[in-house]
Write a protein that holds these residues in place. Sequence first.
Motif, PDB file in Angstrom:
ATOM      1  N   ILE A  19       0.992  -1.261  -0.063  1.00  0.00           N
ATOM      2  CA  ILE A  19      -0.041   0.040   0.006  1.00  0.00           C
ATOM      3  C   ILE A  19       1.011   1.151  -0.037  1.00  0.00           C
ATOM      4  O   ILE A  19       1.730   1.300   0.910  1.00  0.00           O
ATOM      5  N   GLN A  60      -2.847   4.547  -1.380  1.00  0.00           N
ATOM      6  CA  GLN A  60      -3.347   4.000  -2.735  1.00  0.00           C
ATOM      7  C   GLN A  60      -2.907   2.271  -2.982  1.00  0.00           C
ATOM      8  O   GLN A  60      -1.778   2.165  -2.529  1.00  0.00           O
ATOM      9  N   TRP A  61      -3.931   1.740  -3.388  1.00  0.00           N
ATOM     10  CA  TRP A  61      -3.448   0.113  -3.498  1.00  0.00           C
ATOM     11  C   TRP A  61      -3.070  -0.076  -5.113  1.00  0.00           C
ATOM     12  O   TRP A  61      -3.019   0.647  -5.937  1.00  0.00           O
ATOM     13  N   LEU A  67      -6.913   7.383  -3.087  1.00  0.00           N
ATOM     14  CA  LEU A  67      -7.957   7.422  -2.265  1.00  0.00           C
ATOM     15  C   LEU A  67      -7.865   8.218  -0.983  1.00  0.00           C
ATOM     16  O   LEU A  67      -6.668   8.083  -0.406  1.00  0.00           O
ATOM     17  N   ALA A  72     -11.303   4.926   1.447  1.00  0.00           N
ATOM     18  CA  ALA A  72     -10.413   3.669   1.556  1.00  0.00           C
ATOM     19  C   ALA A  72     -11.355   2.680   2.591  1.00  0.00           C
ATOM     20  O   ALA A  72     -11.709   1.574   2.323  1.00  0.00           O
TER      21      ALA A  72
END
Length: 84
Positions: A19, A60-61, A67, A72
């Motif tokens: 992540i 951010q994934w 996000l 999230a």
Amino acid sequence: IRAFNPWPGAWSLLDGERIRLLLARALDRPAPATPPGTVLDGDALDVACGSGVLRIDQLQWPGGRVLDARAAQRARHLVGKRFT
């Protein structure tokens, strides 16, 4: 986290996924009685640390868009999970 944005970037593992952490801040709050890295219950994305609490504001994934914390939390159930 701010020092490493945009390059090389700050990141952590959550459920085996890397992540990317884009924006966060330390809160003036005592450390809860949970292991460091645990996502705490609440509207914000607060993470227990060794000596306090970190509030993640943007993340951010892999392969996803940036996000904010509320998006999230809505996208995935994070409470109780641990960043490593």
